[in-house]
Write an enzyme that holds these catalytic residues in place. Structure first.
Site, PDB file in Angstrom:
ATOM      1  N   ARG A  77       0.865  -1.179   0.000  1.00  0.00           N
ATOM      2  CA  ARG A  77       0.000   0.000   0.000  1.00  0.00           C
ATOM      3  C   ARG A  77       0.901   1.227   0.000  1.00  0.00           C
ATOM      4  O   ARG A  77       1.862   1.289   0.746  1.00  0.00           O
ATOM      5  CB  ARG A  77      -0.893   0.051   1.250  1.00  0.00           C
ATOM      6  CG  ARG A  77      -1.826  -1.128   1.437  1.00  0.00           C
ATOM      7  CD  ARG A  77      -2.772  -0.882   2.607  1.00  0.00           C
ATOM      8  NE  ARG A  77      -3.415  -2.104   3.069  1.00  0.00           N
ATOM      9  CZ  ARG A  77      -4.513  -2.619   2.540  1.00  0.00           C
ATOM     10  NH1 ARG A  77      -5.073  -2.011   1.511  1.00  0.00           N
ATOM     11  NH2 ARG A  77      -5.044  -3.728   3.020  1.00  0.00           N
ATOM     12  N   ARG A 109      -6.268  -5.371  -0.424  1.00  0.00           N
ATOM     13  CA  ARG A 109      -7.702  -5.089  -0.347  1.00  0.00           C
ATOM     14  C   ARG A 109      -7.994  -3.605  -0.153  1.00  0.00           C
ATOM     15  O   ARG A 109      -7.438  -2.955   0.725  1.00  0.00           O
ATOM     16  CB  ARG A 109      -8.338  -5.890   0.797  1.00  0.00           C
ATOM     17  CG  ARG A 109      -9.837  -5.701   0.904  1.00  0.00           C
ATOM     18  CD  ARG A 109     -10.388  -6.536   2.035  1.00  0.00           C
ATOM     19  NE  ARG A 109     -10.411  -7.952   1.685  1.00  0.00           N
ATOM     20  CZ  ARG A 109     -10.172  -8.936   2.564  1.00  0.00           C
ATOM     21  NH1 ARG A 109      -9.853  -8.654   3.790  1.00  0.00           N
ATOM     22  NH2 ARG A 109     -10.236 -10.199   2.183  1.00  0.00           N
ATOM     23  N   HIS A 135       3.040  -9.473   0.922  1.00  0.00           N
ATOM     24  CA  HIS A 135       2.803  -8.560   2.035  1.00  0.00           C
ATOM     25  C   HIS A 135       4.114  -8.105   2.668  1.00  0.00           C
ATOM     26  O   HIS A 135       4.119  -7.293   3.590  1.00  0.00           O
ATOM     27  CB  HIS A 135       1.921  -9.270   3.075  1.00  0.00           C
ATOM     28  CG  HIS A 135       1.387  -8.383   4.145  1.00  0.00           C
ATOM     29  ND1 HIS A 135       1.776  -8.495   5.467  1.00  0.00           N
ATOM     30  CD2 HIS A 135       0.493  -7.359   4.105  1.00  0.00           C
ATOM     31  CE1 HIS A 135       1.141  -7.587   6.191  1.00  0.00           C
ATOM     32  NE2 HIS A 135       0.360  -6.887   5.394  1.00  0.00           N
TER      33      HIS A 135
END
EC number: 2.7.4.1
Length: 720
Positions: free
Chosen positions: A407, A437, A467
């Site tokens: 992100r 997400r 991640h």
């Protein structure tokens, strides 16, 4: 056989009674967030902020977790949770637990926060309470700014019930045809392109002790509701009622069938904009049964999906008021300090000849001298992580930069630095995780922009989310190639780095560099590396390594030594890890867990987890760092990285955890853990039944807020 061994043999540590339900544990976490909104010790606008966070969290919970449970029910899947609850049971208990909390949320806003805000000059009014002058102003504003945007949608045999988009705020309107006396139903969507709250000009605001109010205004939907005649000319407005719906918003992506992952996710995002099946209907408690029944039928919902509220619907929009200039109603501003070792770093943007005459070291010299550890937001993210990448982008000796992005922000300086690096002729490779997400759209935008300047972009692995938080800089130094790495616990996002607590390690250790190289080869190529020198990598080595570290503490106890584990993470869900922690507790290992959110482990159970204590810290910063400490008979090992102890992190994501090899950094991390374990202001203790009790300082015990202590320590280290 001794009695204790016989008892140990008879206990099945996988028994569902020893596990807490994941969904209910998450609701307990959000309940702690709601408590911050109700705690008078928290500054007023910060309380409003926590109310908005609670509401936003709940939206996501429905869109993802409740959606998944409903899908299981519809598919007649009788999958049991680790605590043996069926999907139906979980949905029933979620509903039962949530209803009093939702009532508490709105009661707190309407009866406590709203009046207190008014006392401080922030007046969130209802339209019916406006003076004639104020109404005239808003009516004119409506005519000029709102009316052209709003679209009424009739519902009759010629106009089927319209599709209502996810999280949209709407008015259900009943009008009467004066000629036929027929009552008709219509829906008016409150436009999201307009501000949710309409401010009145200062001269029309309420006066506070002779002074103009800080803010006076009304919710947008009320301005629309009181001007409905303009949308239905010739009709008689009978009634209107505000409602809001939540839909399934999880991506239903079949990766193995997608030839182009980028295209497949873009197509799924188009579906999400309107949303999947309806999950929740929020309405006012005074909404007539006839209107509620009609909405339920048209949305294909059941009575149990309705949440009735008193007051303003959609309190996540209260975040709007955090921008008001009232510092006395907020936490004291926090300016992250520059790490002492980075205070005299030379400007990375200077021309090479200028660098020679500027005082200070370059970033790489600092890392070569000694591993560098940073703790955000106490220490600056921009002066460390961002500058590391900026420095690499402009350093003539840097050959390549490799990075993972899960992100990032919409105006990311890191992205700009990577683009600059490519323009400077460096080889740049970036893995952009498209399946992050609710950040997919933003990540697609950045991925395309990076590709346009020649950066090699990889979109993650089929079946696995990436991640991990890793950067590697490859640099030519005299007659050798050096690798500099950053391994962190948080996203490469300079905005959230001001709000989330995270850790980062900079190192040029050769074994760490070789391991990170292997991870990038795994991500970008066809490598199936099965072993690593130092780092723990999911889904390859991490689970087994963590289990072996726990087992070692157990064996030390069996050998007459001491055993100790301290772990900090966001969530603890994985049954196998929990089972091993139970075994460690039964052996006598002392275990302290700092778990911010979901925790499925039940501490304090006789003969099971008597040696395990669990706390959760909820404060002004979101606890996001992961730390794992193992005593190892005095030869302590401590790790940091991106993974929680959850199945998804250990089995379905690419995660990286690094050992801390520098003794001084290891001591710093132990000190951080000790400060958190001693917190008596923001810490909550998990009880065996799954509830939490907040710690409070006693009469003779001073308040110890871990986040405040760490802020003070950062300032003191900077002063020294």
């Amino acid at each position: 056989m001794p009695k204790s061994k016989k008892a140990a043999h008879q206990i099945d540590l996988n028994d569902p009674q020893y596990y807490l339900n994941r969904e209910l544990s998450w609701l307990e976490f959000n309940k702690r967030v709601l408590h911050e909104a109700c705690d008078s010790r928290t500054p007023l606008l910060e309380r409003l902020k926590f109310l908005a966070i609670w509401s936003s969290n709940l939206d996501e919970f429905f869109m993802v977790r409740v959606a998944a449970l409903k899908q299981q029910v519809e598919a007649k899947i009788s999958m049991l949770a680790s605590d043996a609850r069926t999907p139906e049971q979980q949905l029933d208990e979620i509903s039962s637990m949530l209803r009093p909390l939702v009532a508490k949320e709105h009661e707190q806003f309407e009866k406590v926060l709203r009046p207190q805000l008014a006392e401080h000059g922030i007046h969130i009014l209802d339209y019916i309470d406006l003076s004639q002058k104020q109404r005239s102003y808003l009516d004119k504003y409506y005519e000029e700014q709102i009316f052209p945007v709003v679209t009424p949608l009739a519902v009759d045999p010629g106009h089927p019930f319209p599709y209502i988009s996810n999280l949209s705020l709407n008015l259900a309107v009943v009008v009467k045809n004066p000629e036929t006396q027929e009552e008709l139903f219509a829906r008016v969507k409150v436009p999201t392109v307009l501000p949710r709250f309409l401010a009145l000009p200062p001269d029309l605001g309420i006066q506070n002790n002779g002074k103009p109010a800080v803010w006076t205004g009304v919710p947008l939907e009320q301005a629309i509701a009181h001007n409905l005649e303009s949308l239905f000319p010739g009709m008689s407005i009978q009634e209107y009622h505000t409602f809001r719906i939540t839909r399934d918003a999880d991506l239903g992506l079949k990766e193995d069938e997608a030839d182009d992952l980028l295209l497949a996710i873009e197509q799924e995002l188009r579906k999400r904009r309107v949303g999947g099946d309806a999950l929740r209907l929020e309405i006012h408690s005074q909404t007539p049964e006839s209107i509620k029944k009609r909405l339920l039928e048209d949305l294909e919902l059941e009575e149990n999906d309705v949440y009735q509220v008193d007051g303003i619907i959609g309190l996540k929009d209260m975040m709007y008021f955090m921008s008001l200039p009232v510092p006395e109603l907020k936490d004291e501003p926090w300016q992250a300090v520059v790490h002492p070792r980075l205070q005299r770093i030379r400007n990375p943007n200077l021309n090479p000849e200028m660098r020679e005459i500027e005082e200070g070291k370059d970033f790489f010299t600092v890392i070569r001298e000694k591993d560098l550890f940073v703790h955000h937001p106490y220490q600056s993210f921009s002066s460390s992580v961002v500058n590391f990448i900026v420095y690499a982008a402009h350093d003539p000796n840097v050959l390549a930069i490799k990075m993972t992005l899960y992100r990032t922000s919409s105006d990311s300086p890191i992205i700009n630095a990577l683009i600059a690096a490519a323009e400077n002729g460096k080889q740049v490779s970036v893995l952009v995780e498209l399946k992050a997400r609710f950040d997919e759209e933003n990540n697609i935008y950045w991925a395309k922009r990076l590709e346009r300047v020649g950066i090699h972009v990889v979109y993650g692995l089929v079946g696995l989310k990436t991640h991990s938080k890793i950067v590697m800089v490859v640099r030519r130094e005299q007659d050798r190639i050096a690798r500099y790495v950053h391994i962190g616990t948080g996203n490469y996002n300079h905005k959230t780095a001001r709000l989330y607590t995270d850790l980062g390690l900079f190192s040029c250790n050769e074994e760490l560099g070789a391991d990170v190289t292997d991870v990038f080869n795994f991500l970008t190529g066809y490598s199936r590396q099965k072993s690593y020198r130092k780092v723990l990598v999911a889904p390859v080595t991490m689970r087994d390594r963590f289990l072996s570290l726990i087992q070692r503490e157990i064996e030390n106890i069996h050998n007459g030594l001491t055993g100790r584990i301290v772990a900090k993470m966001n969530s603890l869900v994985d049954p196998q890890i929990i089972c091993h922690l139970y075994e460690a507790s039964r052996a006598g290992v002392q275990i302290d867990l700092i778990v911010r959110g979901i925790c499925c482990l039940r501490p304090g159970l006789k003969d099971i987890s008597e040696n395990i204590r669990v706390i959760s810290i909820v404060g002004r910063f979101l606890e996001h760092s992961r730390i794992f400490y193992f005593h190892n008979n005095g030869q302590e090992e401590i790790y940091i990285g991106s993974a929680d102890w959850m199945r998804r992190n250990l089995d379905r994501r690419v995660e990286v955890i690094t050992p801390i090899l520098d003794a001084d950094i290891a001591k710093d991390l132990q000190e951080i853990l000790g400060i958190m374990l001693a917190d008596n202001r923001q810490a909550w203790e998990l009880q065996p039944d799954g509830s939490y009790i907040q710690r409070r300082p006693g009469e003779e015990v001073p308040e110890a807020s871990s986040q405040k202590i760490l802020m003070s320590m950062a300032l003191n280290s900077n002063a020294n």
